[in-house]
Write a protein that holds these residues in place. Structure first.
Motif, PDB file in Angstrom:
ATOM      1  N   GLY A 121       0.782  -1.235   0.000  1.00 25.00           N
ATOM      2  CA  GLY A 121       0.000   0.000   0.000  1.00 25.00           C
ATOM      3  C   GLY A 121       0.818   1.292   0.000  1.00 25.00           C
ATOM      4  O   GLY A 121       0.302   2.362   0.352  1.00 25.00           O
ATOM      5  N   TYR A 122       2.075   1.217  -0.423  1.00 24.30           N
ATOM      6  CA  TYR A 122       2.908   2.426  -0.449  1.00 24.30           C
ATOM      7  C   TYR A 122       2.697   3.222  -1.734  1.00 24.30           C
ATOM      8  O   TYR A 122       2.418   2.667  -2.790  1.00 24.30           O
ATOM      9  CB  TYR A 122       4.397   2.054  -0.378  1.00 24.30           C
ATOM     10  CG  TYR A 122       4.861   1.729   1.022  1.00 24.30           C
ATOM     11  CD1 TYR A 122       5.459   2.697   1.810  1.00 24.30           C
ATOM     12  CD2 TYR A 122       4.700   0.443   1.535  1.00 24.30           C
ATOM     13  CE1 TYR A 122       5.888   2.399   3.092  1.00 24.30           C
ATOM     14  CE2 TYR A 122       5.127   0.135   2.817  1.00 24.30           C
ATOM     15  CZ  TYR A 122       5.721   1.118   3.593  1.00 24.30           C
ATOM     16  OH  TYR A 122       6.142   0.823   4.859  1.00 24.30           O
ATOM     17  N   ASP A 123       2.867   4.540  -1.638  1.00 30.05           N
ATOM     18  CA  ASP A 123       3.104   5.368  -2.814  1.00 30.05           C
ATOM     19  C   ASP A 123       4.576   5.204  -3.113  1.00 30.05           C
ATOM     20  O   ASP A 123       5.419   5.384  -2.220  1.00 30.05           O
ATOM     21  CB  ASP A 123       2.846   6.855  -2.496  1.00 30.05           C
ATOM     22  CG  ASP A 123       1.436   7.263  -2.845  1.00 30.05           C
ATOM     23  OD1 ASP A 123       1.081   7.116  -4.025  1.00 30.05           O
ATOM     24  OD2 ASP A 123       0.712   7.718  -1.937  1.00 30.05           O
ATOM     25  N   ILE A 124       4.916   4.880  -4.351  1.00 31.05           N
ATOM     26  CA  ILE A 124       6.326   4.650  -4.711  1.00 31.05           C
ATOM     27  C   ILE A 124       6.815   5.804  -5.578  1.00 31.05           C
ATOM     28  O   ILE A 124       6.217   6.106  -6.621  1.00 31.05           O
ATOM     29  CB  ILE A 124       6.473   3.331  -5.496  1.00 31.05           C
ATOM     30  CG1 ILE A 124       5.930   2.159  -4.663  1.00 31.05           C
ATOM     31  CG2 ILE A 124       7.929   3.090  -5.895  1.00 31.05           C
ATOM     32  CD1 ILE A 124       5.629   0.916  -5.476  1.00 31.05           C
ATOM     33  N   ALA A 142       3.302  -1.413 -11.316  1.00 28.71           N
ATOM     34  CA  ALA A 142       2.301  -0.918 -10.354  1.00 28.71           C
ATOM     35  C   ALA A 142       1.925   0.517 -10.728  1.00 28.71           C
ATOM     36  O   ALA A 142       2.200   1.455  -9.976  1.00 28.71           O
ATOM     37  CB  ALA A 142       2.884  -0.969  -8.931  1.00 28.71           C
ATOM     38  N   PRO A 143       1.303   0.670 -11.904  1.00 27.46           N
ATOM     39  CA  PRO A 143       1.081   2.032 -12.413  1.00 27.46           C
ATOM     40  C   PRO A 143       0.280   2.936 -11.459  1.00 27.46           C
ATOM     41  O   PRO A 143       0.487   4.150 -11.449  1.00 27.46           O
ATOM     42  CB  PRO A 143       0.325   1.814 -13.729  1.00 27.46           C
ATOM     43  CG  PRO A 143       0.019   0.361 -13.809  1.00 27.46           C
ATOM     44  CD  PRO A 143       0.827  -0.367 -12.810  1.00 27.46           C
ATOM     45  N   GLN A 159       2.730  14.802  -5.158  1.00 30.49           N
ATOM     46  CA  GLN A 159       1.644  14.618  -4.182  1.00 30.49           C
ATOM     47  C   GLN A 159       1.464  13.127  -3.926  1.00 30.49           C
ATOM     48  O   GLN A 159       1.557  12.327  -4.866  1.00 30.49           O
ATOM     49  CB  GLN A 159       0.320  15.185  -4.737  1.00 30.49           C
ATOM     50  CG  GLN A 159       0.340  16.683  -4.983  1.00 30.49           C
ATOM     51  CD  GLN A 159       0.590  17.482  -3.693  1.00 30.49           C
ATOM     52  OE1 GLN A 159       0.069  17.131  -2.641  1.00 30.49           O
ATOM     53  NE2 GLN A 159       1.405  18.528  -3.784  1.00 30.49           N
ATOM     54  N   VAL A 160       1.216  12.756  -2.667  1.00 29.79           N
ATOM     55  CA  VAL A 160       1.016  11.338  -2.341  1.00 29.79           C
ATOM     56  C   VAL A 160      -0.282  11.174  -1.552  1.00 29.79           C
ATOM     57  O   VAL A 160      -0.847  12.163  -1.063  1.00 29.79           O
ATOM     58  CB  VAL A 160       2.205  10.781  -1.516  1.00 29.79           C
ATOM     59  CG1 VAL A 160       3.499  10.840  -2.316  1.00 29.79           C
ATOM     60  CG2 VAL A 160       2.353  11.519  -0.194  1.00 29.79           C
ATOM     61  N   VAL A 166       5.284   6.275   2.184  1.00 30.96           N
ATOM     62  CA  VAL A 166       5.939   6.600   0.917  1.00 30.96           C
ATOM     63  C   VAL A 166       7.288   5.883   0.867  1.00 30.96           C
ATOM     64  O   VAL A 166       8.033   5.875   1.843  1.00 30.96           O
ATOM     65  CB  VAL A 166       6.186   8.130   0.786  1.00 30.96           C
ATOM     66  CG1 VAL A 166       6.701   8.473  -0.612  1.00 30.96           C
ATOM     67  CG2 VAL A 166       4.927   8.922   1.096  1.00 30.96           C
ATOM     68  N   ALA A 167       7.580   5.281  -0.286  1.00 31.32           N
ATOM     69  CA  ALA A 167       8.873   4.623  -0.478  1.00 31.32           C
ATOM     70  C   ALA A 167       9.510   5.156  -1.752  1.00 31.32           C
ATOM     71  O   ALA A 167       8.809   5.648  -2.637  1.00 31.32           O
ATOM     72  CB  ALA A 167       8.681   3.114  -0.596  1.00 31.32           C
TER      73      ALA A 167
END
Ligand code: SF4
Length: 328
Positions: A121-124, A142-143, A159-160, A166-167
């Protein structure tokens, strides 16, 4: 020609330089595929970013295409060292292509990290050059989770969904120093930023940059053998300049060297990108020797013993039953 005394002219030859294990493997994959299946063997995108290598493989029967839909159904296609998105693999499977994956295992490692972070579930934030094949391939894993960060400007704007989840990951061929500057900018904004479990910038990129840094500090001119679309080669030019070289140039071949670049040059630094074969460096050494640069000092900053095994499905294809002789 130059204003320097011939007796004082010298070359600092960086080591390691040239082919990395991933490039050597990818080129061998195409050569082996041609041997096993005969020409043509289709290759999606340039197998590695080097004009000489691409032309050499074309002469042997490789056909380079942009997309899998340009490959006739049932034919053999090789995916380049830069990696592909899962959608490309699926398209190849749908078209019943015999797909051989020459993706560098160190790129595959980044793909797996992307899948795992997305699953958790991270924003990459993928630090890399927008539009580069490797970045496109990794993003395709993982678009919905990946945003490309192309420099500190993007780091300031991105923006996340959740600033605590966040990673970051990176393209394998970036400048180590610039990437760390971008990571520092991201950490300012996201104090809980999670790093990849190990370096994404690969050993070959790091080693070639360390070597060019060493020779760049002592060279008046640094020549980097590599193609303009080779990310790691372009980075070597930048790193050489930052290290103090008065001038640094990217060349595909010796004949591209302009004699004017040698004005007042006593020390030439020489290296090559991870996709450039050593034969091209030898040509440059010959070219320079004819101009009085005969003293060559190898400057080694690391030993490399990396080797990647060939893909398992690079093997003779079974003969279809109707073509087999004998039997009942
Ligand atoms: Fe693999 Fe690094 Fe070579 Fe790219 S430069 S093919 S990631 S070893």
């Amino acid at each position: 020609m130059t204003g320097t005394d011939v007796a004082r002219r010298r070359i600092l030859l960086a080591a390691p330089r040239g082919y990395c294990a991933g490039v050597a493997r990818a080129v061998t994959v195409v050569e082996k595929a041609l041997e096993l299946y005969g020409a043509p063997v289709y290759v999606r995108h340039e197998i590695v970013h080097n004009k000489y290598v691409v032309q050499m493989l074309e002469r042997k029967g490789a056909v380079f295409v942009e997309e899998a839909d340009q490959v006739p159904e049932g034919a053999t296609v090789v995916f380049s060292a830069h990696g592909v998105a899962p959608s490309v693999r699926q398209e190849a499977a749908d078209r019943q292509l015999h797909a051989i994956d020459a993706t560098c295992p160190l790129v595959t490692k980044v793909h797996k990290e992307a899948v795992r972070f997305a699953h958790d579930g991270y924003d990459i934030l993928l630090i890399g050059h927008e539009g580069h094949e490797e970045v496109t391939g990794t993003s395709g894993e993982a678009p919905d989770h990946i945003t490309v960060i192309d420099g500190p400007g993007d780091a300031a704007r991105v923006q996340v969904h959740d600033t605590d989840k966040v990673a970051w990951l990176s393209q394998t061929t970036l400048s180590v120093d610039e990437t760390m500057a971008t990571v520092a900018a991201l950490e300012q904004r996201f104090p809980n930023l999670v790093s990849p479990p190990s370096d994404d910038i690969c050993y070959a990129t790091q080693n070639r940059q360390a070597a060019v840094k060493r020779i760049g500090a002592d060279a008046d001119l640094v020549l980097v053998v590599g193609s303009a679309n080779s990310s790691n080669s372009v980075r070597l030019v930048e790193v050489a300049r930052e290290a103090g070289a008065r001038d640094a140039r990217l060349i595909d071949h010796a004949h591209e060297i302009d004699e004017a670049w040698l004005a007042e040059v006593r020390t030439v630094g020489l290296t090559s990108g991870a996709s450039a074969p050593d034969i091209l460096v030898d040509e440059v050494l010959d070219w320079l020797a004819h101009r009085g640069y005969r003293e060559v000092e190898v400057v080694r900053t690391a030993e490399e013993h990396q080797y990647f095994a060939l893909p398992r499905n690079l093997a003779p294809r079974p003969t279809p039953p109707h073509r087999r002789q004998g039997g009942c």
